[in-house]
Design an enzyme around this catalytic site. Structure first.
Site, PDB file in Angstrom:
ATOM      1  CG  HIS A   1      -0.255  -0.264   2.575  1.00  0.00           C
ATOM      2  ND1 HIS A   1       0.164  -1.516   3.009  1.00  0.00           N
ATOM      3  CD2 HIS A   1       0.219   0.622   3.327  1.00  0.00           C
ATOM      4  CE1 HIS A   1       0.615  -1.356   3.960  1.00  0.00           C
ATOM      5  NE2 HIS A   1       0.570  -0.050   4.497  1.00  0.00           N
TER       6      HIS A   1
ATOM      7  CB  CYS B   1       7.436  -1.966   0.413  1.00  0.00           C
ATOM      8  SG  CYS B   1       9.096  -2.289   1.071  1.00  0.00           S
ATOM      9  N   GLY B   2       7.529   0.742   1.176  1.00  0.00           N
ATOM     10  CA  GLY B   2       7.924   2.092   2.249  1.00  0.00           C
ATOM     11  C   GLY B   2       9.523   2.229   2.046  1.00  0.00           C
TER      12      GLY B   2
ATOM     13  N   GLY C   1      11.500  -0.342   1.028  1.00  0.00           N
ATOM     14  CA  GLY C   1      12.306  -1.347  -0.006  1.00  0.00           C
ATOM     15  C   GLY C   1      13.077  -2.512   0.815  1.00  0.00           C
ATOM     16  CB  ILE C   2      14.200  -3.095   4.355  1.00  0.00           C
ATOM     17  CG1 ILE C   2      15.143  -1.734   4.093  1.00  0.00           C
ATOM     18  CG2 ILE C   2      14.872  -4.162   4.957  1.00  0.00           C
ATOM     19  CD1 ILE C   2      15.258  -1.095   5.555  1.00  0.00           C
ATOM     20  N   GLY C   3      11.718  -4.720   3.312  1.00  0.00           N
ATOM     21  CA  GLY C   3      10.953  -5.915   3.347  1.00  0.00           C
ATOM     22  C   GLY C   3      10.971  -6.599   2.000  1.00  0.00           C
ATOM     23  CG  MET C   4       8.690  -4.684  -1.224  1.00  0.00           C
ATOM     24  SD  MET C   4       7.506  -6.161  -1.784  1.00  0.00           S
ATOM     25  CE  MET C   4       6.117  -5.007  -2.247  1.00  0.00           C
TER      26      MET C   4
ATOM     27  CG  HIS D   1      29.890  -5.232 -10.529  1.00  0.00           C
ATOM     28  ND1 HIS D   1      30.901  -4.532  -9.833  1.00  0.00           N
ATOM     29  CD2 HIS D   1      30.295  -4.953 -11.787  1.00  0.00           C
ATOM     30  CE1 HIS D   1      31.552  -3.881 -10.328  1.00  0.00           C
ATOM     31  NE2 HIS D   1      31.510  -3.988 -11.489  1.00  0.00           N
TER      32      HIS D   1
ATOM     33  NE  ARG E   1      36.314  -8.169 -10.734  1.00  0.00           N
ATOM     34  CZ  ARG E   1      36.233  -7.096 -11.591  1.00  0.00           C
ATOM     35  NH1 ARG E   1      36.626  -7.143 -12.894  1.00  0.00           N
ATOM     36  NH2 ARG E   1      35.803  -5.969 -11.249  1.00  0.00           N
TER      37      ARG E   1
END
Length: 158
Positions: free
Chosen positions: A9, A65-66, A68-71, A98, A132
């Site tokens: 949301h 998301c708010g 981006g961490i949880g996603m 990379h 690499r």
């Protein structure tokens, strides 16, 4: 290029603009995770987008998301997904060059529209460098497959 997109949301407003932007760039948009204006949990949106990328239904995914961490955390639980939480143009470029990131996670509460537009443009246009970096991405896959110990840790090359 087929892009699967989803948001919770807190990212819904950004997502609606993003869909139009991606279509204007010629991308086919697969909207598999949307909460349609209601409060929703980000894993419920991260999973179908990540699964679409993992199965090849989509070439890449974008999650909002708010923070981006949880996603990012949820998306990286899906086999074959290399989700990157990106806050700027350098992160967008490096995540592709990379890390061959195939899912982009964005913070709707922390990034302005112009930054998001630039990040997405760079992320979509940047190719994986391989070399690499391919070896390192293979090691990430080995961790997923629980075969990491079979890879020799060659530290002599950059």
């Amino acid at each position: 290029m087929i892009i699967a997109v989803g948001s919770d949301h807190r990212g819904a407003d950004v997502l609606s603009k993003l869909v139009l932007e991606l279509q204007a760039r010629g991308c086919k948009v697969l909207e598999v995770g949307a909460c349609e204006g209601k409060i929703c949990d980000y894993p419920d949106m991260a999973y179908p987008v990540s699964k679409a990328v993992s199965t090849g239904e989509a070439d890449r995914g974008i999650l909002i998301c708010g923070s981006g961490i949880g996603m990012s955390i949820a998306a990286n639980k899906v086999k074959g997904v290399r989700a990157a939480l990106v806050h700027d143009e350098i992160g967008a470029e490096m995540s592709r060059r990379h890390n061959d990131a195939n899912v982009l996670c964005l913070a709707a509460d922390l990034l302005g529209v112009s930054v998001i537009d630039r990040v997405i443009k760079i992320w979509l246009e940047t190719e994986f460098e391989a070399g690499r970096h391919a070896r390192r991405v293979e090691k990430i896959s080995a961790i997923e497959n629980d075969t990491f110990e079979e890879f020799a840790c060659d530290q002599t090359t950059a």
